[in-house]
Write a protein that holds these residues in place. Structure first.
Motif, short mmCIF file in Angstrom:
data_model
loop_
_atom_site.label_atom_id
_atom_site.label_comp_id
_atom_site.label_asym_id
_atom_site.label_seq_id
_atom_site.Cartn_x
_atom_site.Cartn_y
_atom_site.Cartn_z
N LEU A 40 -2.62 3.05 -11.55
CA LEU A 40 -4.07 2.92 -11.61
C LEU A 40 -4.58 2.82 -10.18
O LEU A 40 -4.44 1.79 -9.51
N ARG A 41 -5.15 3.91 -9.69
CA ARG A 41 -5.62 3.98 -8.31
C ARG A 41 -7.09 3.58 -8.27
O ARG A 41 -7.92 4.12 -9.01
N ILE A 42 -7.37 2.63 -7.41
CA ILE A 42 -8.71 2.02 -7.38
C ILE A 42 -9.23 2.01 -5.94
O ILE A 42 -8.56 1.50 -5.03
N SER A 43 -10.41 2.59 -5.76
CA SER A 43 -11.04 2.61 -4.44
C SER A 43 -12.52 2.30 -4.61
O SER A 43 -12.88 1.47 -5.43
N ASP A 44 -13.36 3.03 -3.87
CA ASP A 44 -14.78 2.72 -3.90
C ASP A 44 -15.58 3.66 -4.79
O ASP A 44 -16.80 3.62 -4.78
N GLY A 45 -14.92 4.55 -5.50
CA GLY A 45 -15.61 5.40 -6.45
C GLY A 45 -16.05 6.74 -5.93
O GLY A 45 -16.58 7.56 -6.68
N THR A 92 -14.18 9.23 -4.71
CA THR A 92 -13.24 10.32 -4.91
C THR A 92 -12.47 10.08 -6.20
O THR A 92 -11.98 8.98 -6.45
N MET A 93 -12.37 11.11 -7.03
CA MET A 93 -11.72 10.93 -8.33
C MET A 93 -10.22 10.69 -8.19
O MET A 93 -9.64 9.92 -8.95
N ARG A 94 -9.58 11.37 -7.24
CA ARG A 94 -8.13 11.19 -7.11
C ARG A 94 -7.78 9.75 -6.78
O ARG A 94 -6.79 9.21 -7.30
N ALA A 95 -8.54 9.10 -5.93
CA ALA A 95 -8.24 7.72 -5.54
C ALA A 95 -8.87 6.70 -6.48
O ALA A 95 -8.81 5.50 -6.22
N ASN A 96 -9.45 7.19 -7.58
CA ASN A 96 -10.06 6.30 -8.58
C ASN A 96 -9.69 6.78 -9.98
O ASN A 96 -10.55 6.92 -10.85
N SER A 97 -8.40 7.02 -10.18
CA SER A 97 -7.96 7.53 -11.48
C SER A 97 -6.53 7.11 -11.76
O SER A 97 -5.79 6.73 -10.85
#
Length: 273
Positions: free
Chosen positions: A56-61, A63-68
């Motif tokens: 579960l990749r979580i960032s600031d929203g 980019t989809m790759r880093a938030n999926s």
């Protein structure tokens, strides 16, 4: 040690190693996982949570790759450590608690059954994309009478301005990369990023100012990126292209890029809100 007489050899053949070509050799499922690992590694999320072998990749929203969610376990569902229904529910809870849209990155056909399962629950395809690969050519023509190539180890303000990539700067800086700019009369008209891991490189954020398209700049930019990667020892390159980007797909395939696999970004839209 085995010894033998050369006089007793009737037939012999030299076994040469097969060329290490992009997208070839290993079983298809392992090749997909290798490329998705490359993408995950070189575009690192701020935070990772795990449900078994779901990342579960979580960032600031931004980019989809880093938030999926990226499944990395065996098919059909990627080996979450919960019942599939409970695992999906947990994904929704975690992402919504972070103020993010629950999203899966689903490499196909490896996780086609998981993709179909989510579709049955009402998850929608936000983006469908193709993963293309190529072997970096030995000869890369970087000569241009009209345009200048600039390669840096970090994004310049002009690089960030062209595609409004300022929100992505932190994530991009989380992994070493080269940043290419094509300039015309000191104006940045095209940009791209390339990151290297072993023999592989991955191109991202490739963009040409619409006013300068159709002038061969896209091909020049890609050659510049491949040359930068080759200088770091890479022999192969991958990139991801939106399936609806016909012009981009045509350019890359004209340069020898080959289709490897596709993937979907599936999102959960909470209609109760």
């Amino acid at each position: 040690m085995i010894s033998f007489s050369e006089d007793e050899i009737a037939i012999w053949r030299e076994i040469k190693p097969l060329p290490d070509r992009a997208g070839m050799g290993a079983p298809f499922s392992l090749r997909i996982q290798e490329l998705e690992h490359l993408s995950d590694l070189t575009w690192p999320a701020d935070e990772i949570e795990e449900i078994g072998k779901w990342r579960l990749r979580i960032s600031d929203g931004f980019t989809m790759r880093a938030n999926s969610v990226l499944p990395i376990g065996a098919a059909p569902f990627g080996e979450p450590n919960l019942d599939i229904e409970k695992a999906v529910d947990e994904v929704v809870k975690i992402y919504q608690a972070k103020g993010l849209t629950p999203t899966f990155t689903l490499p196909l056909p490896l996780y086609e059954e998981l993709d179909n399962y989510l579709a049955g629950l009402g998850w929608k395809v936000k983006i469908g994309a193709e993963y293309l690969v190529n072997d970096i050519p030995d000869n890369l023509d970087l000569e241009s009478a009209d345009f200048q190539i600039v390669i840096t180890s970090e994004p310049t303000p002009e690089w960030l301005d062209l595609q409004s990539d300022h929100p992505l700067e932190r994530i991009m800086r989380n992994y070493p990369a080269h940043y290419a700019e094509i300039k015309f009369d000191n104006q940045t008209v095209a940009i791209g990023r390339i990151a290297i891991f072993g023999k592989w490189s991955l191109a991202t954020r490739v963009y040409v100012n619409p006013e300068f398209r159709g002038k061969g700049i896209g091909a020049l930019l890609m050659r510049a990126l491949m040359a930068a990667a080759k200088g770091e020892g890479a022999t192969k390159i991958g990139l991801q292209v939106d399936s609806e980007n016909g012009a981009g797909l045509a350019l890359y395939k004209s340069m020898g890029f080959r289709f490897h696999h596709s993937y979907n970004y599936r999102v959960f839209l909470d209609e109760s809100k």
